[in-house]
Scaffold this motif. Structure first.
Motif, PDB file in Angstrom:
ATOM      1  N   ALA A  50       0.887  -1.183   0.057  1.00 21.49           N
ATOM      2  CA  ALA A  50      -0.203   0.079  -0.020  1.00 21.49           C
ATOM      3  C   ALA A  50       1.141   1.286   0.010  1.00 21.49           C
ATOM      4  O   ALA A  50       1.625   1.435   1.020  1.00 21.49           O
ATOM      5  CB  ALA A  50      -0.713  -0.030   1.320  1.00 21.49           C
ATOM      6  N   GLU A  51       0.673   2.079  -1.001  1.00 17.94           N
ATOM      7  CA  GLU A  51       1.655   3.063  -1.007  1.00 17.94           C
ATOM      8  C   GLU A  51       0.867   4.281  -1.017  1.00 17.94           C
ATOM      9  O   GLU A  51      -0.234   4.466  -1.527  1.00 17.94           O
ATOM     10  CB  GLU A  51       2.005   3.155  -2.570  1.00 17.94           C
ATOM     11  CG  GLU A  51       3.085   4.420  -2.648  1.00 17.94           C
ATOM     12  CD  GLU A  51       3.698   4.217  -4.222  1.00 17.94           C
ATOM     13  OE1 GLU A  51       4.965   4.180  -4.455  1.00 17.94           O
ATOM     14  OE2 GLU A  51       3.058   4.213  -4.926  1.00 17.94           O
ATOM     15  N   GLU A  52       1.330   5.377  -0.299  1.00 19.14           N
ATOM     16  CA  GLU A  52       0.628   6.808  -0.073  1.00 19.14           C
ATOM     17  C   GLU A  52       1.557   7.745  -0.260  1.00 19.14           C
ATOM     18  O   GLU A  52       2.526   7.762   0.352  1.00 19.14           O
ATOM     19  CB  GLU A  52      -0.310   6.751   1.129  1.00 19.14           C
ATOM     20  CG  GLU A  52      -1.227   7.942   1.189  1.00 19.14           C
ATOM     21  CD  GLU A  52      -2.059   7.906   2.639  1.00 19.14           C
ATOM     22  OE1 GLU A  52      -3.184   7.935   2.301  1.00 19.14           O
ATOM     23  OE2 GLU A  52      -1.753   7.802   3.634  1.00 19.14           O
ATOM     24  N   ASP A  53       1.413   8.884  -0.936  1.00 19.54           N
ATOM     25  CA  ASP A  53       2.332  10.116  -1.018  1.00 19.54           C
ATOM     26  C   ASP A  53       3.850   9.295  -1.197  1.00 19.54           C
ATOM     27  O   ASP A  53       4.739   9.845  -0.299  1.00 19.54           O
ATOM     28  CB  ASP A  53       2.315  10.756   0.193  1.00 19.54           C
ATOM     29  CG  ASP A  53       0.930  11.451   0.318  1.00 19.54           C
ATOM     30  OD1 ASP A  53       0.203  11.749  -0.750  1.00 19.54           O
ATOM     31  OD2 ASP A  53       0.595  11.683   1.540  1.00 19.54           O
ATOM     32  N   ASP A  54       4.021   8.475  -2.044  1.00 25.69           N
ATOM     33  CA  ASP A  54       5.339   7.786  -2.324  1.00 25.69           C
ATOM     34  C   ASP A  54       5.981   6.981  -1.280  1.00 25.69           C
ATOM     35  O   ASP A  54       7.279   6.923  -1.177  1.00 25.69           O
ATOM     36  CB  ASP A  54       6.521   8.953  -2.750  1.00 25.69           C
ATOM     37  CG  ASP A  54       5.831   9.350  -4.247  1.00 25.69           C
ATOM     38  OD1 ASP A  54       5.316   8.784  -5.020  1.00 25.69           O
ATOM     39  OD2 ASP A  54       6.065  10.664  -4.571  1.00 25.69           O
ATOM     40  N   ARG A  55       4.998   7.023  -0.206  1.00 27.92           N
ATOM     41  CA  ARG A  55       5.791   6.274   0.880  1.00 27.92           C
ATOM     42  C   ARG A  55       5.017   4.704   1.143  1.00 27.92           C
ATOM     43  O   ARG A  55       3.799   4.718   0.834  1.00 27.92           O
ATOM     44  CB  ARG A  55       5.185   7.059   2.101  1.00 27.92           C
ATOM     45  CG  ARG A  55       6.024   6.499   3.654  1.00 27.92           C
ATOM     46  CD  ARG A  55       5.858   7.510   4.549  1.00 27.92           C
ATOM     47  NE  ARG A  55       4.347   7.638   5.096  1.00 27.92           N
ATOM     48  CZ  ARG A  55       3.997   7.330   6.485  1.00 27.92           C
ATOM     49  NH1 ARG A  55       5.130   6.967   7.410  1.00 27.92           N
ATOM     50  NH2 ARG A  55       3.015   7.390   6.935  1.00 27.92           N
ATOM     51  N   ILE A  56       5.637   3.682   1.653  1.00 27.09           N
ATOM     52  CA  ILE A  56       5.298   2.318   1.565  1.00 27.09           C
ATOM     53  C   ILE A  56       4.586   2.230   2.990  1.00 27.09           C
ATOM     54  O   ILE A  56       5.429   2.541   3.777  1.00 27.09           O
ATOM     55  CB  ILE A  56       6.218   1.280   1.311  1.00 27.09           C
ATOM     56  CG1 ILE A  56       6.653   1.146  -0.089  1.00 27.09           C
ATOM     57  CG2 ILE A  56       5.465  -0.109   1.510  1.00 27.09           C
ATOM     58  CD1 ILE A  56       5.485   1.345  -1.296  1.00 27.09           C
ATOM     59  N   ILE A  57       3.294   2.019   3.040  1.00 26.19           N
ATOM     60  CA  ILE A  57       2.821   2.102   4.488  1.00 26.19           C
ATOM     61  C   ILE A  57       2.029   0.928   5.017  1.00 26.19           C
ATOM     62  O   ILE A  57       1.581   0.525   6.184  1.00 26.19           O
ATOM     63  CB  ILE A  57       1.645   3.365   4.614  1.00 26.19           C
ATOM     64  CG1 ILE A  57       0.644   2.990   3.424  1.00 26.19           C
ATOM     65  CG2 ILE A  57       2.314   4.837   4.496  1.00 26.19           C
ATOM     66  CD1 ILE A  57      -0.680   4.141   3.788  1.00 26.19           C
ATOM     67  N   GLY A  58       1.843  -0.083   4.058  1.00 32.73           N
ATOM     68  CA  GLY A  58       1.373  -1.247   4.248  1.00 32.73           C
ATOM     69  C   GLY A  58       1.759  -2.780   3.456  1.00 32.73           C
ATOM     70  O   GLY A  58       2.265  -2.125   2.414  1.00 32.73           O
ATOM     71  N   TYR A  59       1.592  -3.591   3.764  1.00 30.53           N
ATOM     72  CA  TYR A  59       1.938  -4.799   3.013  1.00 30.53           C
ATOM     73  C   TYR A  59       1.432  -6.085   3.404  1.00 30.53           C
ATOM     74  O   TYR A  59       0.900  -6.444   4.446  1.00 30.53           O
ATOM     75  CB  TYR A  59       3.546  -5.164   3.462  1.00 30.53           C
ATOM     76  CG  TYR A  59       4.200  -6.166   2.806  1.00 30.53           C
ATOM     77  CD1 TYR A  59       4.342  -6.109   1.512  1.00 30.53           C
ATOM     78  CD2 TYR A  59       4.564  -7.292   3.250  1.00 30.53           C
ATOM     79  CE1 TYR A  59       5.124  -7.332   0.580  1.00 30.53           C
ATOM     80  CE2 TYR A  59       5.116  -8.405   2.696  1.00 30.53           C
ATOM     81  CZ  TYR A  59       5.402  -8.510   1.371  1.00 30.53           C
ATOM     82  OH  TYR A  59       5.890  -9.411   0.658  1.00 30.53           O
ATOM     83  N   VAL A  60       1.156  -6.763   2.274  1.00 31.43           N
ATOM     84  CA  VAL A  60       0.592  -8.253   2.383  1.00 31.43           C
ATOM     85  C   VAL A  60       1.121  -9.231   1.434  1.00 31.43           C
ATOM     86  O   VAL A  60       1.636  -8.974   0.227  1.00 31.43           O
ATOM     87  CB  VAL A  60      -1.001  -8.187   2.405  1.00 31.43           C
ATOM     88  CG1 VAL A  60      -1.302  -7.941   0.755  1.00 31.43           C
ATOM     89  CG2 VAL A  60      -1.612  -9.421   2.774  1.00 31.43           C
ATOM     90  N   VAL A  61       1.233 -10.477   1.789  1.00 28.76           N
ATOM     91  CA  VAL A  61       1.840 -11.437   0.969  1.00 28.76           C
ATOM     92  C   VAL A  61       1.092 -12.842   1.009  1.00 28.76           C
ATOM     93  O   VAL A  61       0.742 -13.090   2.348  1.00 28.76           O
ATOM     94  CB  VAL A  61       3.513 -11.888   1.283  1.00 28.76           C
ATOM     95  CG1 VAL A  61       3.678 -12.080   2.521  1.00 28.76           C
ATOM     96  CG2 VAL A  61       4.116 -12.521   0.205  1.00 28.76           C
ATOM     97  N   CYS A  62       0.856 -13.204   0.099  1.00 22.07           N
ATOM     98  CA  CYS A  62       0.538 -14.858  -0.087  1.00 22.07           C
ATOM     99  C   CYS A  62       1.707 -15.772  -0.745  1.00 22.07           C
ATOM    100  O   CYS A  62       2.183 -15.096  -1.679  1.00 22.07           O
ATOM    101  CB  CYS A  62      -0.787 -15.044  -0.703  1.00 22.07           C
ATOM    102  SG  CYS A  62      -2.222 -14.053  -0.112  1.00 22.07           S
ATOM    103  N   SER A  63       1.884 -16.768  -0.001  1.00 24.40           N
ATOM    104  CA  SER A  63       2.835 -17.736  -0.561  1.00 24.40           C
ATOM    105  C   SER A  63       2.032 -19.160  -0.850  1.00 24.40           C
ATOM    106  O   SER A  63       1.037 -19.513  -0.210  1.00 24.40           O
ATOM    107  CB  SER A  63       4.156 -17.722   0.442  1.00 24.40           C
ATOM    108  OG  SER A  63       3.537 -18.128   1.560  1.00 24.40           O
ATOM    109  N   ARG A  64       2.802 -19.931  -1.655  1.00 21.10           N
ATOM    110  CA  ARG A  64       2.256 -21.200  -1.962  1.00 21.10           C
ATOM    111  C   ARG A  64       2.228 -22.007  -0.561  1.00 21.10           C
ATOM    112  O   ARG A  64       3.196 -22.051   0.252  1.00 21.10           O
ATOM    113  CB  ARG A  64       2.986 -22.127  -3.162  1.00 21.10           C
ATOM    114  CG  ARG A  64       2.557 -23.445  -3.461  1.00 21.10           C
ATOM    115  CD  ARG A  64       1.156 -23.553  -3.806  1.00 21.10           C
ATOM    116  NE  ARG A  64       1.191 -22.724  -4.922  1.00 21.10           N
ATOM    117  CZ  ARG A  64      -0.203 -22.062  -5.356  1.00 21.10           C
ATOM    118  NH1 ARG A  64      -1.205 -21.864  -4.258  1.00 21.10           N
ATOM    119  NH2 ARG A  64      -0.178 -21.362  -6.553  1.00 21.10           N
ATOM    120  N   ALA A  65       1.074 -22.849  -0.400  1.00 18.78           N
ATOM    121  CA  ALA A  65       0.917 -23.506   0.844  1.00 18.78           C
ATOM    122  C   ALA A  65      -0.204 -24.857   0.180  1.00 18.78           C
ATOM    123  O   ALA A  65      -0.432 -24.761  -0.914  1.00 18.78           O
ATOM    124  CB  ALA A  65       0.095 -22.749   1.745  1.00 18.78           C
TER     125      ALA A  65
END
Ligand SMILES: CC(C)(COP(=O)(O)OP(=O)(O)OC[C@H]1O[C@@H](n2cnc3c(N)ncnc32)[C@H](O)[C@@H]1OP(=O)(O)O)[C@@H](O)C(=O)NCCC(=O)NCCS
Length: 176
Positions: free
Chosen positions: A59-74
């Motif tokens: 998640a990016e706001e005003d050129d700043r990364i403020i959030g993150y999510v990842v899914c991987s193989r399971a």
């Protein structure tokens, strides 16, 4: 605020977001200068065969990364599914819908990729709003008995109920 795929130049900012989000939850006896295990987990996932670049979102706001999510193989039994996590939002940006936007984006991408099921270990007050059910209701068992209460699964459009059995995260989850 924009949710988009992680680019190589985002990696350091993603580390900072994950470190800040999970530092708040660090056990009281953790050394002050130690990074939360989730930082090493994301790095290890990125190097692993279970890494899915289309499902690493910032998640990016005003050129700043403020959030993150990842899914991987399971896996559930022999069936390929997704394991979701970590999900992280900078402490000063929490409570403003960023986590919701990241979750919805990850689920939309998963559905578009014909993924059948998303599984996570998480708070039962938070994830049901995204359609997650107790994994046990779908016949899915945790690798560790103690996880049973918090293991949740979200059937996608391509889900079929024969996907049952033991859940297994990507290998890096076992290594951290
Ligand atoms: C969980 C997290 C990603 C939510 O992000 P966010 O941007 O604050 O979430 P939103 O603004 O979209 O949603 C806020 C809602 O989430 C709830 N929430 C936040 N953290 C929660 C938690 N750990 N358990 C239960 N509910 C939680 C809030 O109470 C709020 O509920 P409400 O809408 O009923 O008032 C963020 O709080 C975070 O990074 N926490 C630290 C890391 C973490 O615990 N990650 C999840 C486990 S992998």
């Amino acid at each position: 605020m924009l949710v988009r795929r992680e680019l190589s130049e985002d990696v350091e900012a993603v580390r900072s977001v994950v470190a800040a989000a999970f530092a708040v939850q660090a056990p009281p006896d953790a050394p002050a200068d130690s990074a939360p295990v989730e930082v090493a987990l994301v790095d290890a996932l990125r190097r692993s065969p279970e890494w899915l670049p289309a499902l690493s979102l910032v998640a990016e706001e005003d050129d700043r990364i403020i959030g993150y999510v990842v899914c991987s193989r399971a896996w559930v039994g022999a069936d390929e599914v997704l394991g979701l996590g970590p999900l992280a939002v900078l402490p000063d940006a929490q409570g403003a819908g960023i986590g919701t936007a990241l979750m919805n984006a990850a689920l939309d991408v998963a559905d578009a990729l014909d993924e059948r099921l998303v599984v996570l270990l998480g708070h039962t007050d938070y994830y049901p709003r995204f359609g997650f059910l107790p994994a046990a209701d779908l016949g899915i068992t945790p690798p560790v008995d103690a996880w049973a209460q918090h293991l949740q699964a979200r059937p996608m459009r391509a889900y079929h109920p024969e996907i049952r059995g033991a859940f297994r995260y990507a290998q890096p989850f076992n290594d951290v």
